[in-house]
Enzyme design. Structure first.
Site, short mmCIF file in Angstrom:
data_model
loop_
_atom_site.label_atom_id
_atom_site.label_comp_id
_atom_site.label_asym_id
_atom_site.label_seq_id
_atom_site.Cartn_x
_atom_site.Cartn_y
_atom_site.Cartn_z
CG ASN A 7 68.66 52.46 44.00
OD1 ASN A 7 68.69 51.68 44.95
ND2 ASN A 7 69.49 52.37 42.99
CG HIS A 10 72.09 51.81 49.64
ND1 HIS A 10 73.16 50.95 49.63
CD2 HIS A 10 72.20 52.57 48.52
CE1 HIS A 10 73.92 51.21 48.56
NE2 HIS A 10 73.35 52.18 47.87
CG HIS A 43 72.86 47.70 40.79
ND1 HIS A 43 73.95 48.53 40.89
CD2 HIS A 43 73.27 46.66 40.00
CE1 HIS A 43 74.97 48.03 40.19
NE2 HIS A 43 74.58 46.89 39.65
NE ARG A 45 77.75 46.31 43.18
CZ ARG A 45 78.26 47.44 42.70
NH1 ARG A 45 77.56 48.56 42.71
NH2 ARG A 45 79.49 47.46 42.22
NE ARG A 49 78.89 45.51 46.54
CZ ARG A 49 79.80 46.33 46.01
NH1 ARG A 49 79.76 47.62 46.29
NH2 ARG A 49 80.75 45.87 45.23
CD GLU A 70 70.61 51.16 38.93
OE1 GLU A 70 71.57 50.76 39.60
OE2 GLU A 70 70.12 52.28 39.06
CB THR A 101 77.54 52.50 39.76
OG1 THR A 101 76.76 51.43 40.28
CG2 THR A 101 77.78 52.28 38.29
CD GLU A 151 69.95 56.64 35.76
OE1 GLU A 151 69.09 55.79 35.44
OE2 GLU A 151 70.30 56.83 36.94
CG HIS A 194 75.63 57.54 41.30
ND1 HIS A 194 76.51 57.91 42.28
CD2 HIS A 194 75.64 56.19 41.28
CE1 HIS A 194 77.05 56.84 42.82
NE2 HIS A 194 76.53 55.76 42.23
N1 PXP Z 1 71.20 55.53 38.83
C1 PXP Z 1 72.06 54.50 38.65
C2 PXP Z 1 72.28 53.98 37.28
C3 PXP Z 1 72.71 53.91 39.75
O1 PXP Z 1 73.57 52.89 39.56
C4 PXP Z 1 72.42 54.37 41.05
C5 PXP Z 1 73.04 53.73 42.23
O2 PXP Z 1 72.70 52.39 42.29
C6 PXP Z 1 71.51 55.43 41.18
C7 PXP Z 1 70.93 56.00 40.05
C8 PXP Z 1 71.13 55.97 42.51
O3 PXP Z 1 72.23 56.56 43.13
P1 PXP Z 1 72.13 56.98 44.65
O4 PXP Z 1 71.85 55.75 45.43
O5 PXP Z 1 73.48 57.56 44.91
O6 PXP Z 1 71.03 57.99 44.76
#
Ligand code: PXP
Length: 244
Positions: A7, A10, A43, A45, A49, A70, A101, A151, A194
């Site tokens: 992901n 960030h 994602h 949003r 952001r 996402e 989330t 998930e 997550h």
């Molecule tokens: N899976 C989903 C559905 C998420 O919303 C996120 C965060 O956007 C992640 C995985 C990844 O989480 P993290 O960034 O904490 O590793």
């Protein structure tokens, strides 16, 4: 084979802190591909952001691995997803005031609405995944609405670990294990993610029904110290070790 979805949200968070063009999440995504990511997760949003619309356009053009898009279950996001037709769409709950989330989707409360919402996504060939807590009612509802994938939210398990609440962590891990197996028995493909870190990934990677982990924030943070490529390779190594 356990897949790793990286992901890159960030990277965009850091970029947006100054509002310029760097660091570029697409460059991070290409580097993640090189480092062995099996997919890229982003994602979009409602408040933009981190990832922005132009990032999704650019990712769709640039990626050679599948994009896991996402999004919240809103009409705006549905239009965007139908325009791009990404490989996978993961439906997540979204609250404006949350930092990330925070919980899974309450599928059972909105079954009808969600069934109608995901139908057009499935019709255009997207694999639809629903982000939920390890809760049997939610899994059964996800199955009834026609999702192909769930998930499982690993945030609570990771938080308990970080806070040293090991009994609660182990209880949550047991729930994740049981619910991964339950979902699999219904014919759902099981993903998880997550909050995962080097310290928490292995018990989740060891769950035999889990086919994919989506990991972002920790990897982007670790990239500051180790570089993105080594951080991803180390995560991949830990996942493979746990699986073996
Ligand atoms: N899976 C989903 C559905 C998420 O919303 C996120 C965060 O956007 C992640 C995985 C990844 O989480 P993290 O960034 O904490 O590793």
């Amino acid at each position: 084979m356990l897949r790793l979805g990286v992901n890159i949200d960030h990277v965009a968070t850091v970029r947006n802190a100054r509002g310029g063009a760097y660091p570029d999440p697409v460059r991070a995504a290409k580097m993640a591909e090189e480092a062995g990511a099996d997919g890229i997760t982003a994602h979009l949003r409602e408040d933009r952001r981190h990832i922005m619309d132009a990032d999704i356009d650019a990712l769709m053009d640039a990626l050679t691995v599948p994009l896991n898009f996402e999004m919240a279950a809103t009409d705006e996001m549905l239009m965007i997803a139908l325009r791009h037709k990404p490989h996978a769409v993961c439906i997540v709950p979204e609250k404006r005031e949350e930092r990330t989330t925070e919980g899974g989707l309450e599928v059972s409360r909105e079954e009808n609405k969600l069934a109608h919402f995901i139908a057009p996504l499935r019709d255009v060939g997207c694999r639809v995944s629903i982000f939920i807590a390890a809760d049997q009612r939610q899994i059964e509802a996800a199955n009834r609405i026609g999702a192909e994938v769930i998930e499982l939210h690993t945030g609570a398990y990771c938080d308990f670990h970080a806070e040293g609440r090991f009994d609660e962590r182990d209880a949550e891990l047991a729930r994740l294990r049981e619910m991964a197996s339950f979902a699999h028995s219904l014919g759902l493909e099981v993903h998880a993610g997550h909050g995962l870190t080097y310290d928490t990934v292995q018990p989740i990677a060891a769950l035999p029904e889990v086919m994919e982990l989506n990991i972002g924030h920790f990897l982007i943070g670790e990239a500051i110290f180790a570089g993105l490529d080594p951080a991803i390779r180390e995560m991949r190594r830990l996942m493979d070790e746990a699986r073996a």
